[in-house]
Design an enzyme around this catalytic site. Structure first.
Site, PDB file in Angstrom:
ATOM      1  N   ASP A 236     -10.477 -31.732 -46.449  1.00 58.45           N
ATOM      2  CA  ASP A 236     -11.419 -32.777 -46.850  1.00 58.45           C
ATOM      3  C   ASP A 236     -12.508 -32.248 -47.774  1.00 58.45           C
ATOM      4  OD1 ASP A 236      -9.989 -34.338 -45.149  1.00 58.45           O
ATOM      5  OD2 ASP A 236     -11.694 -34.962 -43.911  1.00 58.45           O
ATOM      6  N   HIS A 379     -11.508 -27.949 -44.227  1.00 58.44           N
ATOM      7  CA  HIS A 379     -12.296 -28.308 -45.421  1.00 58.44           C
ATOM      8  C   HIS A 379     -12.148 -27.221 -46.481  1.00 58.44           C
ATOM      9  CE1 HIS A 379     -14.072 -30.677 -42.182  1.00 58.44           C
ATOM     10  NE2 HIS A 379     -14.474 -31.524 -43.119  1.00 58.44           N
TER      11      HIS A 379
END
Ligand code: ZN
Length: 428
Positions: A236, A379
């Site tokens: 993300d 991430h």
């Protein structure tokens, strides 16, 4: 008087000879020649021939005699076509002509490999009173083990259609090295080779694709086997100008793929990275434009966040994402209906990499609980995540996991994505 009668008789006889002559000539010469369609490549099945000759039509038909489930489909098409032809040329049809209707069909079969068989039905027909033949071609492709029709969508990932949109038709036939598309009796050929980047089944091998064994190994690494365990790793908040590239290297070294849920504001600032993510065969999803909690903003803003990001990704890749990860995993019924065109992808395992920033915490958090079908959240904006990715990917690969994109996971697990919108894993 008798002289006139004699001349009259001569004229009548002459006219009669002329009329009979014309009828005979029409009968013999005016009948269009039977179309020549030759049978070839009889790799599979036995074809039965049958003739049916009447004063209004002639039918020369071939039918397949093979596996029952194939016969049912192919022969039904032939039977239906003959019925339709007979309706047009029924024997009471009042046409004052020696002309007749003609129907002819052939069946060609191709054995692609031990499992895949293709059947082509070619029909030439001409109705009474017409001088032109019309040609129709139908292609049917079967898997013997699965005992069902095999479609192009079974062989290739959805993007293939865009690549061949100029020649694509709903009717096609698998052959040894190419696909034949049929449109209005015309044939267009497409080599499998052209679609090799979209291959998703081992029905096609190196020989069919016209590639070397090494090239095929690359392709094979991208084929998802639904019977083996798999995991979807997701990243993300990127793309990040350096970290994302590092992660891409790790993934391609291990012949692994992942899904990157991107922020629109980062997409426009890292176009090269976006392109590389896509070109490497990864999936791109939408995270939003600038990370608001979607449950706190208006429906119009939700739609704009997603649409603007989709447009930015499309401008770079020509691809429109189908998956969205809402920031913070926050959604409600408003968000769901505003984004009804998308799958909302949550996660099974949160690596908490954003919090710990420590590979020695991230790695066990993932590996201690991972199971087939999991979606893992990481991430790609944190530099501390990159070494954790190396360890996680290596370990999962050694454990026999396939590392696939979210869409590949959902597809391999057989979900009807029109019916389910929110996914936490491939096990729900
Ligand atoms: Zn986020």
């Amino acid at each position: 008087m008798s002289k006139v009668f004699k001349w009259l008789a001569v004229i009548v006889i002459a006219v009669m000879i002329l009329v009979i002559g014309i009828l005979v000539w029409k009968g013999i010469y005016a009948r269009p020649e039977l179309p020549r369609i030759t049978q070839s490549n009889m790799d599979f099945g036995i074809v039965e021939d049958k003739e049916e000759l009447t004063d209004k039509y002639e039918i020369y038909s071939s039918k397949l005699k093979s596996e029952e489930f194939i016969d049912l489909i192919v022969n039904q098409k032939i039977v239906d076509s003959i019925e339709e032809f007979k309706k047009q040329n029924y024997s009471d049809k009042n046409i004052a002509s020696a002309d007749i209707g003609i129907f002819k069909n052939v069946v060609d079969t191709y054995k692609i490999n031990d499992d895949v068989v293709s059947v082509r039905v070619t029909i030439m027909s001409k109705d009474i009173g017409k001088s032109e033949y019309t040609k129709s071609i139908y292609g049917y492709n079967f898997t013997l083990q699965g005992k069902h029709i095999l479609f192009l969508d079974d062989l290739f990932k959805p993007e293939y259609k865009e690549k061949i949109k100029d020649i694509y038709s709903d009717t096609y036939l698998f052959k040894n090295n190419s696909i034949e598309f049929y449109n209005d009796g015309k044939v267009k050929e497409c080599k499998y080779n052209l679609l090799k980047e979209y291959v998703r089944t081992k029905f096609l091998n190196a020989k069919n694709l016209g590639v070397t064994d090494e090239e095929y190994e690359e392709i094979e690494a991208k084929i998802v086997d639904p019977t083996k365990k798999m995991v979807a790793i997701t990243f993300d908040d990127g793309p990040h100008k350096t970290n994302t590239n590092e992660i891409l290297k790790i993934l391609s070294n291990h012949k692994a793929r992942a899904t990157f849920f991107m922020l629109g504001q980062n997409v426009v600032n890292n176009k090269d990275v976006v392109k590389q993510v896509y070109d490497n065969g990864n999936e791109i999803g939408i995270h939003s434009w600038d990370h608001p909690q979607l449950t706190n903003i208006s429906t119009e803003s939700v739609i704009k966040q997603i649409k603007d990001t989709s447009d930015a990704i499309y401008d770079i890749t020509g691809y429109r994402p189908s998956v969205v990860r809402p920031p913070y995993g926050a959604f409600n019924s408003n968000v769901k209906s505003a984004l009804s065109d998308y799958d909302l992808i949550l996660w099974t395992i949160d690596s908490l990499d954003w919090k710990s920033r420590d590979e020695n915490k991230i790695v066990p958090l993932v590996l201690d609980s991972v199971k087939d079908g999991d979606i893992i959240l990481l991430h790609d904006i944190h530099i501390t995540t990159t070494p954790a990715v190396e360890r996680i990917v290596t370990s999962l690969k050694n454990d026999g996991y396939q590392l696939v994109t979210v869409s590949e996971l959902l597809e391999a697990k057989g979900y009807d994505r029109d019916k389910i919108q929110v996914f936490y894993s491939g096990r729900q």
